[in-house]
Motif scaffolding. Structure first.
Motif, PDB file in Angstrom:
ATOM      1  N   GLY A 219     -26.193  -3.176  22.576  1.00  0.00           N
ATOM      2  CA  GLY A 219     -27.581  -2.728  22.509  1.00  0.00           C
ATOM      3  C   GLY A 219     -28.480  -3.535  21.599  1.00  0.00           C
ATOM      4  O   GLY A 219     -29.601  -3.147  21.328  1.00  0.00           O
ATOM      5  N   LYS A 220     -27.968  -4.675  21.116  1.00  0.00           N
ATOM      6  CA  LYS A 220     -28.851  -5.522  20.305  1.00  0.00           C
ATOM      7  C   LYS A 220     -29.770  -6.305  21.244  1.00  0.00           C
ATOM      8  O   LYS A 220     -29.299  -6.958  22.166  1.00  0.00           O
ATOM      9  CB  LYS A 220     -28.031  -6.519  19.482  1.00  0.00           C
ATOM     10  CG  LYS A 220     -27.467  -5.925  18.205  1.00  0.00           C
ATOM     11  CD  LYS A 220     -26.927  -7.028  17.299  1.00  0.00           C
ATOM     12  CE  LYS A 220     -25.791  -7.782  17.949  1.00  0.00           C
ATOM     13  NZ  LYS A 220     -25.285  -8.919  17.211  1.00  0.00           N
TER      14      LYS A 220
ATOM     15  N   LYS B  46     -21.541 -10.325  23.351  1.00  0.00           N
ATOM     16  CA  LYS B  46     -21.213  -8.904  23.389  1.00  0.00           C
ATOM     17  C   LYS B  46     -22.391  -8.058  22.907  1.00  0.00           C
ATOM     18  O   LYS B  46     -22.449  -6.863  23.176  1.00  0.00           O
ATOM     19  CB  LYS B  46     -19.980  -8.627  22.523  1.00  0.00           C
ATOM     20  CG  LYS B  46     -18.706  -9.120  23.162  1.00  0.00           C
ATOM     21  CD  LYS B  46     -18.048  -8.048  24.000  1.00  0.00           C
ATOM     22  CE  LYS B  46     -16.959  -8.671  24.816  1.00  0.00           C
ATOM     23  NZ  LYS B  46     -16.027  -8.009  25.490  1.00  0.00           N
TER      24      LYS B  46
ATOM     25  N   ILE C  18     -25.173  -7.784  23.962  1.00  0.00           N
ATOM     26  CA  ILE C  18     -25.874  -7.147  25.066  1.00  0.00           C
ATOM     27  C   ILE C  18     -25.338  -5.741  25.288  1.00  0.00           C
ATOM     28  O   ILE C  18     -26.084  -4.793  25.441  1.00  0.00           O
ATOM     29  CB  ILE C  18     -25.710  -7.989  26.346  1.00  0.00           C
ATOM     30  CG1 ILE C  18     -26.498  -9.276  26.186  1.00  0.00           C
ATOM     31  CG2 ILE C  18     -26.203  -7.231  27.563  1.00  0.00           C
ATOM     32  CD1 ILE C  18     -26.231 -10.276  27.265  1.00  0.00           C
ATOM     33  N   LEU C  19     -24.008  -5.624  25.256  1.00  0.00           N
ATOM     34  CA  LEU C  19     -23.408  -4.305  25.488  1.00  0.00           C
ATOM     35  C   LEU C  19     -23.659  -3.359  24.328  1.00  0.00           C
ATOM     36  O   LEU C  19     -23.789  -2.165  24.492  1.00  0.00           O
ATOM     37  CB  LEU C  19     -21.901  -4.437  25.700  1.00  0.00           C
ATOM     38  CG  LEU C  19     -21.457  -4.716  27.127  1.00  0.00           C
ATOM     39  CD1 LEU C  19     -19.952  -4.746  27.187  1.00  0.00           C
ATOM     40  CD2 LEU C  19     -21.991  -3.657  28.083  1.00  0.00           C
TER      41      LEU C  19
END
Ligand SMILES: [Zn+2]
Lengths: 176, 252
Positions: free
Chosen positions: A131-132, A126, A128-129
């Protein structure tokens, strides 16, 4: 010419192709965009079956729109024809979906030496979503002081990074 | 409605939105505001072409009339297209392209989450595959919404205008008709009501974070389910279909 054909036929009769021999043969096909790794270690070549004299090759795309798939199909047919295997059926499957987890450790090392940071372990999360960004090590100097320039790079499977230590930009093979 | 007809219509609906949006994004090729964005949009366009092609191939198979994915893409007229009205809207400025993308990415993200559990194995497999790629698209467009909304006065006003202009086409994404009803009974189609709820929540969250207002417009333009499009689709198809219609059977 006749002699050549004959010797080729004899060769085939002498050693009938097996699943293993065909996989070995097709493993010589490099990925068109990253020529240091082949389609088997990349996980694009999924399976080979010999059914009633027909060679069924199963492949799966890395990314749905990967423009190299057609070329890979052509290269598979050509490689098999060159060995006298003419009855070929290439099957494209989408399930299970390709993942970077299928790239072997050996192939990851080849990627690194080629200048592409290999995918960090395990598929997407998650993060990715949210913003990491992953922080891959620089393939040139191994520093982990790197930053992402763009999530989308020169090909569908890569992101563009920069090393803050040696200042070199590099491609990162992103996880899917 | 007959099952096969319904499945064919459903596949067209999914395929056409991918195809039309990929065409819109490809119009940015060589015109992106910065090199990285040019590359990003074209990468995303490529993913959509991939999804669109696979879905059209499946649609052709379901139809069983010997048509190919190319026949379906190039030989159908505007009224036969089933793409969402949202994706055919022109690119406008970068803010409008990003707003359109964000609204659609959020929809696709939740839609494919549900579709991967479809009883139709092909659709489920394609959804699972596409979802991995869409996650990156959604991240890209969300970040740009935040950057522009919470950026300068100029960027804020541009992206707010973009959302205001596009809002009336978002209702169309969730319209359900007899195609949905037929396929829902068999566990093939996705119930769009819960998808809409998730979409609304996520869009609200991101817009709020980006200091943007949810448009208060309530009129929603529908019609894509019956092939009633905005004027923009005709122009797009004229360009996209020019070559194969002018030179039938042309080979690459
Ligand atoms: Zn470095």
């Amino acid at each position: 010419m006749v002699e050549l054909c004959l010797s080729k036929q004899l060769k085939i009769i002498a050693e009938l192709p097996t699943k293993e021999s065909i996989i070995k043969l097709l493993s010589a096909i490099p990925d068109p965009e990253i020529p240091v790794i082949n389609i088997f270690e990349l996980g694009v070549l999924r399976n080979v079956e010999l059914i009633n004299g027909t060679c069924i090759v199963t492949i799966t795309p890395t990314y749905s729109g990967c423009p190299a798939m057609k070329l890979i199909e052509n290269q598979i047919s050509a490689a098999l024809k060159a060995e006298g295997i003419n009855e070929v059926q290439i099957k494209m499957v989408y399930s299970p979906p390709w993942t970077t987890d299928w790239i072997s450790d050996e192939a990851k090392e080849k990627l690194r030496q080629y200048g592409i940071a290999p995918p960090e372990k395990s598929t997407m999360d998650k993060g990715i979503l949210l913003g990491k960004n992953k922080q891959p090590a620089c393939p040139q100097c191994s520093s982990i002081n790197t930053s992402m320039i763009s999530q989308f790079g020169s090909t569908a499977c890569k992101a563009l990074y920069r090393c803050n230590n040696c200042k070199e930009p590099f491609d990162y093979f992103k996880c899917i | 409605m007959e099952n096969q007809t319904a499945l064919f219509q459903y596949c067209l609906r999914l395929a056409d939105s991918n195809l039309i949006l990929s065409h819109r994004l490809s119009e940015w090729c060589g015109h992106g505001p910065i090199l990285e964005e040019d590359i990003a949009l074209i990468n995303i366009a490529l993913d959509f072409i991939g999804h669109g092609t696979a879905l059209l191939q499946y649609a052709a198979l379901v139809e069983g009339k010997g048509r190919s994915e190319d026949d379906l893409a190039y030989m159908r007229n505007e009224r036969e297209y089933r793409n969402a009205l949202l994706v055919e809207q022109p690119n406008g400025d970068y803010a409008k392209t990003i707003a359109r993308q964000f609204l659609f990415d959020t929809f696709q993200y939740h839609f494919y989450q549900a579709l991967q559990n479809s009883k139709d194995e092909t659709l489920a497999a394609l959804a699972a595959k596409a979802l991995k790629e869409i996650t990156y698209h959604l991240r890209h467009s969300s970040q740009w919404v935040l950057r522009m909304g919470d950026g300068t006065d100029e960027s804020h006003s541009r992206i707010q205008t973009a959302f205001d202009d596009l809002w009336m086409f978002t209702g169309d994404l969730f319209d359900m008709d007899t195609t949905d009803e037929t396929l829902l009974k068999q566990g093939i189609a996705v119930d769009l009501a819960p998808v809409k709820e998730k979409w609304q929540t996520q869009v609200s969250e991101v817009l709020q974070q980006a200091t943007l207002k949810i448009p208060d417009q309530t009129f929603m333009q529908g019609g894509s389910r019956d092939g009633r499009h905005t004027e923009h689709l005709g122009y797009l198809l004229a360009e996209m279909q020019y070559l194969p219609r002018t030179y039938p059977g042309a080979k690459w």
